[in-house]
Design a protein around this motif. Structure first.
Motif, PDB file in Angstrom:
ATOM      1  N   LYS A  58       0.842  -1.203   0.000  1.00 32.20           N
ATOM      2  CA  LYS A  58       0.000   0.000   0.000  1.00 32.20           C
ATOM      3  C   LYS A  58       0.871   1.244   0.000  1.00 32.20           C
ATOM      4  CE  LYS A  58      -3.950  -2.039   2.436  1.00 32.20           C
ATOM      5  NZ  LYS A  58      -4.734  -2.031   3.688  1.00 32.20           N
ATOM      6  N   ARG A  59       0.327   2.312  -0.589  1.00 31.24           N
ATOM      7  CA  ARG A  59       1.084   3.567  -0.686  1.00 31.24           C
ATOM      8  C   ARG A  59       0.432   4.710   0.085  1.00 31.24           C
ATOM      9  NH1 ARG A  59       4.993   4.385  -4.093  1.00 31.24           N
ATOM     10  NH2 ARG A  59       4.288   6.454  -4.755  1.00 31.24           N
ATOM     11  N   THR A  60      -0.631   4.384   0.798  1.00 32.46           N
ATOM     12  CA  THR A  60      -1.321   5.399   1.589  1.00 32.46           C
ATOM     13  C   THR A  60      -1.528   4.887   3.006  1.00 32.46           C
ATOM     14  OG1 THR A  60      -2.477   6.263  -0.349  1.00 32.46           O
ATOM     15  CG2 THR A  60      -3.413   6.808   1.777  1.00 32.46           C
ATOM     16  N   TYR A  61      -1.372   5.767   3.974  1.00 29.69           N
ATOM     17  CA  TYR A  61      -1.572   5.392   5.377  1.00 29.69           C
ATOM     18  C   TYR A  61      -2.203   6.574   6.095  1.00 29.69           C
ATOM     19  CZ  TYR A  61      -0.386   4.283  10.257  1.00 29.69           C
ATOM     20  OH  TYR A  61      -0.441   4.028  11.607  1.00 29.69           O
ATOM     21  N   ARG A  62      -3.317   6.301   6.754  1.00 27.86           N
ATOM     22  CA  ARG A  62      -3.984   7.357   7.510  1.00 27.86           C
ATOM     23  C   ARG A  62      -4.366   6.821   8.879  1.00 27.86           C
ATOM     24  NH1 ARG A  62      -9.138   9.804   4.904  1.00 27.86           N
ATOM     25  NH2 ARG A  62     -10.052   7.789   5.405  1.00 27.86           N
ATOM     26  N   THR A  63      -3.983   7.539   9.911  1.00 24.02           N
ATOM     27  CA  THR A  63      -4.400   7.158  11.257  1.00 24.02           C
ATOM     28  C   THR A  63      -4.714   8.416  12.058  1.00 24.02           C
ATOM     29  OG1 THR A  63      -3.803   5.984  13.278  1.00 24.02           O
ATOM     30  CG2 THR A  63      -2.000   7.040  12.091  1.00 24.02           C
ATOM     31  N   LEU A  64      -5.807   8.354  12.789  1.00 29.09           N
ATOM     32  CA  LEU A  64      -6.169   9.412  13.728  1.00 29.09           C
ATOM     33  C   LEU A  64      -6.542   8.718  15.025  1.00 29.09           C
ATOM     34  CD1 LEU A  64      -6.824  12.406  14.341  1.00 29.09           C
ATOM     35  CD2 LEU A  64      -9.158  11.936  13.602  1.00 29.09           C
ATOM     36  N   SER A  65      -5.702   8.923  16.049  1.00 33.01           N
ATOM     37  CA  SER A  65      -6.000   8.306  17.347  1.00 33.01           C
ATOM     38  C   SER A  65      -6.356   9.393  18.354  1.00 33.01           C
ATOM     39  CB  SER A  65      -4.814   7.478  17.848  1.00 33.01           C
ATOM     40  OG  SER A  65      -3.727   8.317  18.176  1.00 33.01           O
ATOM     41  N   ILE A  66      -7.324   9.057  19.213  1.00 36.21           N
ATOM     42  CA  ILE A  66      -7.790   9.970  20.256  1.00 36.21           C
ATOM     43  C   ILE A  66      -7.624   9.267  21.593  1.00 36.21           C
ATOM     44  CG2 ILE A  66      -9.748  11.303  21.120  1.00 36.21           C
ATOM     45  CD1 ILE A  66     -10.848  11.246  18.223  1.00 36.21           C
ATOM     46  N   ASP A  67      -6.755   9.824  22.444  1.00 38.19           N
ATOM     47  CA  ASP A  67      -6.418   9.199  23.730  1.00 38.19           C
ATOM     48  C   ASP A  67      -5.997   7.740  23.531  1.00 38.19           C
ATOM     49  OD1 ASP A  67      -6.953  11.551  25.033  1.00 38.19           O
ATOM     50  OD2 ASP A  67      -9.008  10.994  25.594  1.00 38.19           O
ATOM     51  N   GLY A  68      -5.241   7.500  22.462  1.00 40.89           N
ATOM     52  CA  GLY A  68      -4.691   6.171  22.203  1.00 40.89           C
ATOM     53  C   GLY A  68      -5.607   5.229  21.452  1.00 40.89           C
ATOM     54  N   ASP A  69      -6.855   5.606  21.256  1.00 44.08           N
ATOM     55  CA  ASP A  69      -7.797   4.743  20.539  1.00 44.08           C
ATOM     56  C   ASP A  69      -7.939   5.218  19.099  1.00 44.08           C
ATOM     57  OD1 ASP A  69      -8.383   3.199  22.806  1.00 44.08           O
ATOM     58  OD2 ASP A  69      -9.898   4.653  23.477  1.00 44.08           O
ATOM     59  N   GLU A  70      -7.871   4.260  18.177  1.00 43.69           N
ATOM     60  CA  GLU A  70      -8.003   4.574  16.756  1.00 43.69           C
ATOM     61  C   GLU A  70      -9.404   5.104  16.456  1.00 43.69           C
ATOM     62  OE1 GLU A  70      -6.349   4.713  12.855  1.00 43.69           O
ATOM     63  OE2 GLU A  70      -5.400   4.224  14.775  1.00 43.69           O
ATOM     64  N   PHE A  71      -9.456   6.234  15.754  1.00 39.46           N
ATOM     65  CA  PHE A  71     -10.737   6.781  15.313  1.00 39.46           C
ATOM     66  C   PHE A  71     -10.900   6.451  13.840  1.00 39.46           C
ATOM     67  CE2 PHE A  71     -13.130  10.397  13.416  1.00 39.46           C
ATOM     68  CZ  PHE A  71     -14.350  10.124  14.009  1.00 39.46           C
ATOM     69  N   GLU A  72     -11.902   5.669  13.531  1.00 34.89           N
ATOM     70  CA  GLU A  72     -12.059   5.148  12.169  1.00 34.89           C
ATOM     71  C   GLU A  72     -13.064   5.986  11.378  1.00 34.89           C
ATOM     72  OE1 GLU A  72     -11.651   3.725   8.870  1.00 34.89           O
ATOM     73  OE2 GLU A  72     -10.395   2.744  10.386  1.00 34.89           O
ATOM     74  N   PHE A  73     -12.575   6.571  10.278  1.00 32.52           N
ATOM     75  CA  PHE A  73     -13.511   7.276   9.396  1.00 32.52           C
ATOM     76  C   PHE A  73     -13.103   7.101   7.933  1.00 32.52           C
ATOM     77  CE2 PHE A  73     -10.092  10.094  10.331  1.00 32.52           C
ATOM     78  CZ  PHE A  73     -10.019  11.088   9.360  1.00 32.52           C
ATOM     79  N   SER A  74     -12.584   5.909   7.623  1.00 34.74           N
ATOM     80  CA  SER A  74     -12.123   5.629   6.263  1.00 34.74           C
ATOM     81  C   SER A  74     -13.275   5.446   5.284  1.00 34.74           C
ATOM     82  CB  SER A  74     -11.248   4.369   6.241  1.00 34.74           C
ATOM     83  OG  SER A  74     -10.084   4.575   6.993  1.00 34.74           O
ATOM     84  N   GLU A  75     -14.401   4.940   5.784  1.00 31.30           N
ATOM     85  CA  GLU A  75     -15.537   4.677   4.903  1.00 31.30           C
ATOM     86  C   GLU A  75     -16.463   5.889   4.859  1.00 31.30           C
ATOM     87  OE1 GLU A  75     -15.497   1.879   3.200  1.00 31.30           O
ATOM     88  OE2 GLU A  75     -13.658   1.321   4.259  1.00 31.30           O
ATOM     89  N   GLY A  76     -17.347   5.860   3.878  1.00 31.85           N
ATOM     90  CA  GLY A  76     -18.415   6.855   3.824  1.00 31.85           C
ATOM     91  C   GLY A  76     -18.052   8.159   3.149  1.00 31.85           C
ATOM     92  N   PHE A  77     -16.951   8.168   2.353  1.00 26.80           N
ATOM     93  CA  PHE A  77     -16.528   9.400   1.709  1.00 26.80           C
ATOM     94  C   PHE A  77     -17.166   9.627   0.344  1.00 26.80           C
ATOM     95  CE2 PHE A  77     -13.195   9.453   4.860  1.00 26.80           C
ATOM     96  CZ  PHE A  77     -12.937  10.801   5.015  1.00 26.80           C
TER      97      PHE A  77
END
Length: 298
Positions: A243-262
């Motif tokens: 893969k050539r793309t990586y996106r992560t957003l963590s809040i207080d150590g927990d992964e926040f998932e918003f990859s779908e629904g775009f």
């Protein structure tokens, strides 16, 4: 049915606008791009008139207007540094304008456009589709309901690898794109400030042609962020998958998932704008100020 004209039909984001115009039951009458690789028009509006020269595009819209066919909206998908001029053009021909982010590169450009809005009586809207994402709306509501003194620790990493072409294009020119933080980060910064409040401190630790890093203190959050187009910055585990793309957003150590629904968010944006509820240019100011400050930080 509203009549649309589109500036920047050959770009990466233009098909989302074409789809949004079609899905909302409206019509694209005319499109402009200096490049003629716009076969995508056949999928949406094969009858649209297409121009590679601005002057002929301008003349065509003027002719339509004199014949009684007004352009209701001009959608702007051109390179970042041209947004300001193309927005002004749309207002001058009597249309409302829908502009991709970043609306402009500098905060003071917003002030000038607000003046022209007043003079023409027309409106400028922008696409802030993350604000319409169900998961992000839910997060905003959760933060708003939390105790007033609650602070969040956030880590944002967004790596979207680009080849050598990037630096030969307008996107690789700081004066034209605004640099990495503006070109690929402005909508993330807008989202974070929308949820966690205004900027208190802004520390930039790295800003190169490929990568930018820093720390932000917002009203309700401390944020560590990194944005990059350099494939070498990908985590080893991601590289191993190809893969050539990586996106992560963590809040207080927990992964926040918003990859779908775009996929439908541009259409949703258009529905809101046509219904008179879109995001106006003033709403972009905080993010434009932030990316301007990041770009000019020592």
């Amino acid at each position: 049915m509203k009549n649309f004209a589109l500036i920047g039909a050959g770009g990466y984001i233009a098909p989302r606008h074409m789809k949004a115009i079609k899905d909302t039951g409206n019509n694209l009458l005319s499109a402009l791009d200096k490049h003629d690789s716009v076969g995508i028009l056949d999928s949406y509006f094969p009858a649209a008139n297409f121009f590679t020269e601005f002057e002929r595009f301008d003349r065509h819209l003027e002719k339509l207007k004199r014949q009684g066919t007004a352009i209701d909206y001009v959608s702007v998908c051109s390179p970042n540094y041209l947004h300001d001029a193309h927005i002004r053009f749309g207002l001058r021909i009597g249309a409302d304008v829908i502009c991709e982010k970043p609306v402009v590169l500098n905060p003071w450009n917003i002030d000038a456009l607000l003046e022209i809005e007043k003079e023409t009586g027309k409106n400028i809207y922008t696409i802030l589709q993350l604000r319409l994402h169900p998961a992000i709306i839910a997060l905003k509501e959760k933060v708003a309901a939390a105790p007033a003194n609650k602070r969040y620790a956030i880590n944002l990493q967004y790596i979207t690898s680009r080849g050598n072409w990037y630096h030969a294009s307008w996107k690789g020119d700081l004066q034209k794109s605004g640099g990495i933080a503006t070109n690929i980060g402005v909508h993330f910064f807008d989202m974070l400030m929308w949820i966690f409040g205004p900027v208190k401190e802004n520390h930039v630790t790295l800003h190169t042609a490929d990568t930018a890093k820093g720390n932000l203190v917002l009203e309700k959050a401390n944020i560590s962020w990194m944005l990059s187009i350099d494939a070498n910055t990908l985590p080893e585990a991601v590289k191993a998958t190809g893969k050539r793309t990586y996106r992560t957003l963590s809040i207080d150590g927990d992964e926040f998932e918003f990859s779908e629904g775009f996929t439908e968010l541009h259409t949703k944006s258009y529905e809101e704008i046509i219904g008179g509820k879109g995001f106006r240019i003033q709403e972009t100011r905080a993010a434009i100020e932030l990316v301007h400050n990041i770009r000019n930080a020592k």
